[in-house]
Motif scaffolding. Sequence first.
Motif, PDB file in Angstrom:
ATOM      1  N   MET A   1       2.660  69.889  16.881  1.00  0.00           N
ATOM      2  CA  MET A   1       4.039  70.246  17.207  1.00  0.00           C
ATOM      3  C   MET A   1       5.033  69.339  16.483  1.00  0.00           C
ATOM      4  O   MET A   1       6.134  69.739  16.146  1.00  0.00           O
ATOM      5  CB  MET A   1       4.269  70.170  18.718  1.00  0.00           C
ATOM      6  CG  MET A   1       5.640  70.632  19.165  1.00  0.00           C
ATOM      7  SD  MET A   1       5.911  70.499  20.942  1.00  0.00           S
ATOM      8  CE  MET A   1       4.838  71.796  21.535  1.00  0.00           C
ATOM      9  N   THR A   2       4.616  68.111  16.174  1.00  0.00           N
ATOM     10  CA  THR A   2       5.542  67.162  15.560  1.00  0.00           C
ATOM     11  C   THR A   2       6.091  67.678  14.239  1.00  0.00           C
ATOM     12  O   THR A   2       7.294  67.712  14.017  1.00  0.00           O
ATOM     13  CB  THR A   2       4.845  65.808  15.342  1.00  0.00           C
ATOM     14  OG1 THR A   2       4.328  65.360  16.584  1.00  0.00           O
ATOM     15  CG2 THR A   2       5.824  64.794  14.799  1.00  0.00           C
ATOM     16  N   ASP A   3       5.200  68.103  13.327  1.00  0.00           N
ATOM     17  CA  ASP A   3       5.648  68.560  12.022  1.00  0.00           C
ATOM     18  C   ASP A   3       6.486  69.825  12.135  1.00  0.00           C
ATOM     19  O   ASP A   3       7.492  69.986  11.452  1.00  0.00           O
ATOM     20  CB  ASP A   3       4.436  68.808  11.117  1.00  0.00           C
ATOM     21  CG  ASP A   3       3.721  67.519  10.741  1.00  0.00           C
ATOM     22  OD1 ASP A   3       4.356  66.458  10.837  1.00  0.00           O
ATOM     23  OD2 ASP A   3       2.535  67.591  10.378  1.00  0.00           O
ATOM     24  N   ASP A   4       6.081  70.748  13.008  1.00  0.00           N
ATOM     25  CA  ASP A   4       6.789  72.002  13.145  1.00  0.00           C
ATOM     26  C   ASP A   4       8.206  71.791  13.656  1.00  0.00           C
ATOM     27  O   ASP A   4       9.092  72.593  13.383  1.00  0.00           O
ATOM     28  CB  ASP A   4       6.042  72.926  14.115  1.00  0.00           C
ATOM     29  CG  ASP A   4       4.718  73.404  13.543  1.00  0.00           C
ATOM     30  OD1 ASP A   4       4.546  73.294  12.324  1.00  0.00           O
ATOM     31  OD2 ASP A   4       3.870  73.864  14.325  1.00  0.00           O
ATOM     32  N   PHE A   5       8.438  70.720  14.399  1.00  0.00           N
ATOM     33  CA  PHE A   5       9.727  70.533  15.035  1.00  0.00           C
ATOM     34  C   PHE A   5      10.673  69.618  14.276  1.00  0.00           C
ATOM     35  O   PHE A   5      11.807  69.411  14.727  1.00  0.00           O
ATOM     36  CB  PHE A   5       9.518  70.009  16.468  1.00  0.00           C
ATOM     37  CG  PHE A   5       9.419  71.120  17.468  1.00  0.00           C
ATOM     38  CD1 PHE A   5       8.293  71.923  17.512  1.00  0.00           C
ATOM     39  CD2 PHE A   5      10.455  71.382  18.339  1.00  0.00           C
ATOM     40  CE1 PHE A   5       8.191  72.964  18.421  1.00  0.00           C
ATOM     41  CE2 PHE A   5      10.375  72.424  19.249  1.00  0.00           C
ATOM     42  CZ  PHE A   5       9.233  73.219  19.302  1.00  0.00           C
ATOM     43  N   THR A   6      10.278  69.089  13.136  1.00  0.00           N
ATOM     44  CA  THR A   6      11.172  68.202  12.387  1.00  0.00           C
ATOM     45  C   THR A   6      12.475  68.905  12.031  1.00  0.00           C
ATOM     46  O   THR A   6      13.575  68.377  12.259  1.00  0.00           O
ATOM     47  CB  THR A   6      10.479  67.699  11.117  1.00  0.00           C
ATOM     48  OG1 THR A   6       9.311  66.959  11.479  1.00  0.00           O
ATOM     49  CG2 THR A   6      11.412  66.815  10.310  1.00  0.00           C
ATOM     50  N   GLU A   7      12.365  70.113  11.481  1.00  0.00           N
ATOM     51  CA  GLU A   7      13.561  70.856  11.086  1.00  0.00           C
ATOM     52  C   GLU A   7      14.352  71.309  12.306  1.00  0.00           C
ATOM     53  O   GLU A   7      15.583  71.295  12.310  1.00  0.00           O
ATOM     54  CB  GLU A   7      13.137  72.054  10.237  1.00  0.00           C
ATOM     55  CG  GLU A   7      14.300  72.865   9.688  1.00  0.00           C
ATOM     56  CD  GLU A   7      14.640  74.072  10.558  1.00  0.00           C
ATOM     57  OE1 GLU A   7      15.746  74.631  10.381  1.00  0.00           O
ATOM     58  OE2 GLU A   7      13.809  74.440  11.421  1.00  0.00           O
ATOM     59  N   ARG A   8      13.667  71.672  13.363  1.00  0.00           N
ATOM     60  CA  ARG A   8      14.354  72.137  14.570  1.00  0.00           C
ATOM     61  C   ARG A   8      15.110  70.991  15.256  1.00  0.00           C
ATOM     62  O   ARG A   8      16.213  71.193  15.763  1.00  0.00           O
ATOM     63  CB  ARG A   8      13.348  72.770  15.531  1.00  0.00           C
ATOM     64  CG  ARG A   8      12.786  74.088  15.016  1.00  0.00           C
ATOM     65  CD  ARG A   8      11.760  74.668  15.958  1.00  0.00           C
ATOM     66  NE  ARG A   8      11.323  75.975  15.500  1.00  0.00           N
ATOM     67  CZ  ARG A   8      10.419  76.725  16.129  1.00  0.00           C
ATOM     68  NH1 ARG A   8       9.867  76.277  17.253  1.00  0.00           N
ATOM     69  NH2 ARG A   8      10.070  77.899  15.650  1.00  0.00           N
ATOM     70  N   LYS A   9      14.527  69.825  15.251  1.00  0.00           N
ATOM     71  CA  LYS A   9      15.234  68.669  15.806  1.00  0.00           C
ATOM     72  C   LYS A   9      16.527  68.418  15.038  1.00  0.00           C
ATOM     73  O   LYS A   9      17.584  68.151  15.639  1.00  0.00           O
ATOM     74  CB  LYS A   9      14.346  67.426  15.745  1.00  0.00           C
ATOM     75  CG  LYS A   9      13.159  67.418  16.676  1.00  0.00           C
ATOM     76  CD  LYS A   9      12.340  66.155  16.408  1.00  0.00           C
ATOM     77  CE  LYS A   9      11.067  66.112  17.210  1.00  0.00           C
ATOM     78  NZ  LYS A   9      10.244  64.936  16.877  1.00  0.00           N
ATOM     79  N   ALA A  10      16.448  68.489  13.723  1.00  0.00           N
ATOM     80  CA  ALA A  10      17.633  68.251  12.897  1.00  0.00           C
ATOM     81  C   ALA A  10      18.711  69.302  13.174  1.00  0.00           C
ATOM     82  O   ALA A  10      19.903  68.988  13.241  1.00  0.00           O
ATOM     83  CB  ALA A  10      17.250  68.258  11.419  1.00  0.00           C
ATOM     84  N   ARG A  11      18.313  70.545  13.335  1.00  0.00           N
ATOM     85  CA  ARG A  11      19.275  71.604  13.630  1.00  0.00           C
ATOM     86  C   ARG A  11      19.949  71.376  14.976  1.00  0.00           C
ATOM     87  O   ARG A  11      21.159  71.547  15.114  1.00  0.00           O
ATOM     88  CB  ARG A  11      18.584  72.962  13.620  1.00  0.00           C
ATOM     89  CG  ARG A  11      18.239  73.475  12.237  1.00  0.00           C
ATOM     90  CD  ARG A  11      17.416  74.738  12.327  1.00  0.00           C
ATOM     91  NE  ARG A  11      18.125  75.797  13.053  1.00  0.00           N
ATOM     92  CZ  ARG A  11      17.527  76.893  13.535  1.00  0.00           C
ATOM     93  NH1 ARG A  11      16.212  77.041  13.370  1.00  0.00           N
ATOM     94  NH2 ARG A  11      18.236  77.812  14.163  1.00  0.00           N
ATOM     95  N   ALA A  12      19.154  71.007  15.970  1.00  0.00           N
ATOM     96  CA  ALA A  12      19.717  70.795  17.304  1.00  0.00           C
ATOM     97  C   ALA A  12      20.683  69.617  17.313  1.00  0.00           C
ATOM     98  O   ALA A  12      21.816  69.724  17.805  1.00  0.00           O
ATOM     99  CB  ALA A  12      18.599  70.578  18.315  1.00  0.00           C
TER     100      ALA A  12
END
Length: 296
Positions: A1-12
């Motif tokens: 989940m860590t790699d998949d969420f890098t971009e999503r964290k930045a967007r949020a």
Amino acid sequence: MTDDFTERKARASGWFRRLRDDIVTAFEGLEDSHADGPFADLPPGRFDVTPTVRSADDGSDAGGGLMSVMRGGRVFEKVGVNVSTVYGTLGSAAQKSMAARGVPGIESDPRFWASGISLVAHMRNPHVPAVHMNTRMFWTPNAWWFGGGSDLNPCLEYDADTAHFHATQKAHLDPHGADLYPALKAWADEYFYIPHRKRARGVGGVFMDDRNTGDWETDFALTQDIGRAFLPAYVPLVETRRTQAFTEADKDAQLVHRGLYAEYNLVYDRGTKFGLATGHDPDAVLMSLPPLAKWA
């Protein structure tokens, strides 16, 4: 989940920062336009912006944000608009709290990442309602969720103001499902209830926590619309009430109501408890407290 969420964290985190910027601009605009009324002789207020830092127990960087506070303005007696992105490892007390809420795997892998915006406004004129707004995203290696909402806290209640605030929230939530606004309104009514006073903190709004339908994009879109609803729900109320004449009794009622607000935030508010428990800047965490209050 860590790699998949890098971009999503930045967007949020980027969205929360942009919402902060929009609100700060709008609130300073209210100060500039308030050229008449009881406090017109004061200079227009401006936000003091201070970086905040969260340090891990070993002294390493654990994120931070911006604390933006305006004090002594024409319209806002004190308002804070904070944004932060923090990360690290949850302590044992926070782990137990998260586990009790059903967060999977938090005690075996207590790493976390959290980002959000938090706003509380205490107003000069007692006819203008105080207000709170927060939206956030929380991530662990085994789970993620969104939370937040906004609620209105008048000391002198006006049915028209309450109706406008709720109608605006509903209009922004209805595209996400007709059942959503009633559910989040009921959640706010329950969450912002003060048991030891046997009354609500204000006239409600919307609130959610641990929002994870399994569809991150859908839940993020909902969170953004909760944030987008804030300015059109609140600014017209400020513009309507800010020049209204008030009495000493009105001001006294405001100070007593602020005491109620302080009680709730110090005793019950989950965000206050989490911020202090995880080592975030206490001044930023406690910016929600009013500048003056009284108890009967």
